[in-house]
Design an enzyme around this catalytic site. Structure first.
Site, PDB file in Angstrom:
ATOM      1  N   SER A 188       0.867  -1.185   0.000  1.00 11.72           N
ATOM      2  CA  SER A 188       0.000   0.000   0.000  1.00 11.72           C
ATOM      3  C   SER A 188       0.894   1.221   0.000  1.00 11.72           C
ATOM      4  CB  SER A 188      -0.850   0.017   1.275  1.00 11.72           C
ATOM      5  OG  SER A 188      -1.385   1.302   1.482  1.00 11.72           O
TER       6      SER A 188
ATOM      7  N   TYR B 201      -1.801  -0.979  10.176  1.00 14.13           N
ATOM      8  CA  TYR B 201      -1.891  -1.215   8.734  1.00 14.13           C
ATOM      9  C   TYR B 201      -0.588  -0.794   8.046  1.00 14.13           C
ATOM     10  CZ  TYR B 201      -3.653  -1.055   3.927  1.00 14.13           C
ATOM     11  OH  TYR B 201      -3.839  -1.253   2.587  1.00 14.13           O
TER      12      TYR B 201
HETATM   13  P1  NAP Z   1     -11.370  -5.851  -0.051  1.00 10.78           P
HETATM   14  O1  NAP Z   1     -12.300  -5.465  -1.134  1.00 10.78           O
HETATM   15  O2  NAP Z   1     -11.757  -5.621   1.369  1.00 10.78           O
HETATM   16  O3  NAP Z   1     -10.949  -7.392  -0.246  1.00 10.78           O
HETATM   17  C1  NAP Z   1     -10.130  -8.039   0.682  1.00 10.78           C
HETATM   18  C2  NAP Z   1     -10.528  -9.496   0.715  1.00 10.78           C
HETATM   19  O4  NAP Z   1      -9.670 -10.166   1.675  1.00 10.78           O
HETATM   20  C3  NAP Z   1     -11.980  -9.710   1.201  1.00 10.78           C
HETATM   21  O5  NAP Z   1     -12.631 -10.628   0.341  1.00 10.78           O
HETATM   22  C4  NAP Z   1     -11.785 -10.274   2.592  1.00 10.78           C
HETATM   23  O6  NAP Z   1     -12.825 -11.151   2.995  1.00 10.78           O
HETATM   24  C5  NAP Z   1     -10.492 -11.047   2.421  1.00 10.78           C
HETATM   25  N1  NAP Z   1      -9.907 -11.376   3.725  1.00 10.78           N
HETATM   26  C6  NAP Z   1      -9.814 -10.614   4.840  1.00 10.78           C
HETATM   27  N2  NAP Z   1      -9.283 -11.309   5.843  1.00 10.78           N
HETATM   28  C7  NAP Z   1      -9.010 -12.543   5.366  1.00 10.78           C
HETATM   29  C8  NAP Z   1      -8.470 -13.725   5.926  1.00 10.78           C
HETATM   30  N3  NAP Z   1      -8.072 -13.784   7.215  1.00 10.78           N
HETATM   31  N4  NAP Z   1      -8.354 -14.825   5.152  1.00 10.78           N
HETATM   32  C9  NAP Z   1      -8.757 -14.790   3.858  1.00 10.78           C
HETATM   33  N5  NAP Z   1      -9.281 -13.712   3.263  1.00 10.78           N
HETATM   34  C10 NAP Z   1      -9.415 -12.596   4.019  1.00 10.78           C
HETATM   35  O7  NAP Z   1      -9.968  -5.101  -0.208  1.00 10.78           O
HETATM   36  P2  NAP Z   1      -9.213  -4.562  -1.533  1.00 10.78           P
HETATM   37  O8  NAP Z   1      -9.434  -3.099  -1.590  1.00 10.78           O
HETATM   38  O9  NAP Z   1      -9.506  -5.413  -2.700  1.00 10.78           O
HETATM   39  O10 NAP Z   1      -7.715  -4.781  -1.060  1.00 10.78           O
HETATM   40  C11 NAP Z   1      -6.907  -5.839  -1.565  1.00 10.78           C
HETATM   41  C12 NAP Z   1      -5.473  -5.614  -1.102  1.00 10.78           C
HETATM   42  O11 NAP Z   1      -5.021  -4.345  -1.599  1.00 10.78           O
HETATM   43  C13 NAP Z   1      -5.312  -5.558   0.427  1.00 10.78           C
HETATM   44  O12 NAP Z   1      -4.104  -6.171   0.792  1.00 10.78           O
HETATM   45  C14 NAP Z   1      -5.239  -4.069   0.704  1.00 10.78           C
HETATM   46  O13 NAP Z   1      -4.518  -3.768   1.888  1.00 10.78           O
HETATM   47  C15 NAP Z   1      -4.508  -3.570  -0.543  1.00 10.78           C
HETATM   48  N6  NAP Z   1      -4.749  -2.146  -0.766  1.00 10.78           N
HETATM   49  C16 NAP Z   1      -6.011  -1.678  -1.043  1.00 10.78           C
HETATM   50  C17 NAP Z   1      -6.203  -0.308  -1.211  1.00 10.78           C
HETATM   51  C18 NAP Z   1      -7.548   0.285  -1.513  1.00 10.78           C
HETATM   52  O14 NAP Z   1      -7.643   1.534  -1.570  1.00 10.78           O
HETATM   53  N7  NAP Z   1      -8.587  -0.492  -1.698  1.00 10.78           N
HETATM   54  C19 NAP Z   1      -5.114   0.560  -1.095  1.00 10.78           C
HETATM   55  C20 NAP Z   1      -3.865   0.044  -0.805  1.00 10.78           C
HETATM   56  C21 NAP Z   1      -3.677  -1.313  -0.641  1.00 10.78           C
HETATM   57  P3  NAP Z   1     -14.090 -10.555   3.819  1.00 10.78           P
HETATM   58  O15 NAP Z   1     -14.686  -9.501   2.934  1.00 10.78           O
HETATM   59  O16 NAP Z   1     -14.942 -11.760   4.044  1.00 10.78           O
HETATM   60  O17 NAP Z   1     -13.510  -9.974   5.075  1.00 10.78           O
END
Ligand code: NAP
Length: 245
Positions: free
Chosen positions: A136, A151
């Protein structure tokens, strides 16, 4: 032995964690469109979407999930892993308890090691592969607006881990890189509720808009594919220029 990476030029098998939502879902969908065979991992099983239940913090759960991957692909190793499962929890440092810290680190940092290692054991047997972790913009910059010490630290760990795995696994033909998104419009993003806060966030992004999950997925698939055969140990920002400002 060919000097080219052993990652095939024709896409084959991709494991995507966090495939039920956001960037993981977009990566799985785009990969399928491009001809990859994709298996997803997520907390909730979804057979129709090809998602196997897996709690990435739990060694036994990761072991069981990859045993299912082996079953489906009849023992053939994944060619690539895109590890998107993760959590963001807003909490300033002074309000971060040991328990809250450990919970975030267990998912974002420990989970990255467990899932990457399970994939890499198979890739080593299969002759190589590509691992992409999700960092991130928060790994490299403090955030005054929406602080989350746990985080940010967890993503710092992901970046260090990326470099370490690239060095340890390079001799096995396994590349390891990370993508560092800025503010992406997914269910994880919490800024959308308050219009004032949203405007402030946009002012900090040179592109003056949020990124889309598909824009991050495209970079993840570049790293998964042979297009990036000589790219390893690097962190690619996908943030509309925010980390340059
Ligand atoms: P998201 O839409 O919340 O998706 C994350 C997924 O991970 C969800 O399906 C969640 O399941 C699953 N998850 C959480 N805990 C878990 C566990 N213990 N075991 C297995 N699966 C688990 O998030 P995203 O925005 O796509 O983010 C994806 C990645 O990109 C993350 O690493 C995040 O930190 C990184 N990122 C995102 C952003 C942003 O702005 N969105 C920015 C920087 C970095 P549940 O929904 O059931 O909890």
């Amino acid at each position: 032995m060919s000097l080219m990476s052993t990652v095939p030029s024709v896409p084959r098998r991709l494991v995507v964690s966090g495939a039920g939502s956001g960037i993981g879902r977009a990566t799985a969908e785009l990969a399928r469109e491009r001809g990859w065979s994709v298996l997803g991992l997520d907390l909730a099983e979804d057979r129709r979407a090809g998602i196997i239940a897996c709690d990435i913090t739990d060694e036994g759960s990761v072991r069981d999930a990859f045993a299912r991957v082996d079953e489906v692909w009849e023992g053939a190793a994944p060619d690539a892993l895109t590890h998107c499962a993760g959590v963001y929890r807003f909490r300033p440092a002074l309000e971060t308890t040991a328990e809250a810290w450990d919970a975030v680190l267990a998912i974002n940092a420990r989970g990255s090691l467990l899932v990457a290692s399970a994939a890499a054991r198979r890739m080593r047997e299969g002759g190589g592969g590509s691992v992409t972790l999700l960092s991130s913009i928060g790994a490299a910059r403090g955030d005054a607006g929406e602080p989350s010490a746990a985080y940010s630290a967890s993503k710092g760990a992901v970046e260090s881990l990326t470099r370490q795995l690239a060095v340890e696994w390079g001799p096995y033909g396994i590349r390891c890189n990370a993508v560092a998104p800025g503010v992406i419009d997914t269910p994880m993003t919490t800024v959308s509720g308050d219009p004032g806060a949203f405007e402030q966030v946009l002012r900090r992004i040179p592109a003056r808009r949020l990124g889309t999950a598909e824009e991050v997925a495209r970079v993840c698939l570049f790293l998964a594919s042979a297009e990036s055969a000589y790219v390893s140990g690097t962190i690619i920002a996908v943030d509309g220029g925010q980390s340059a400002s």
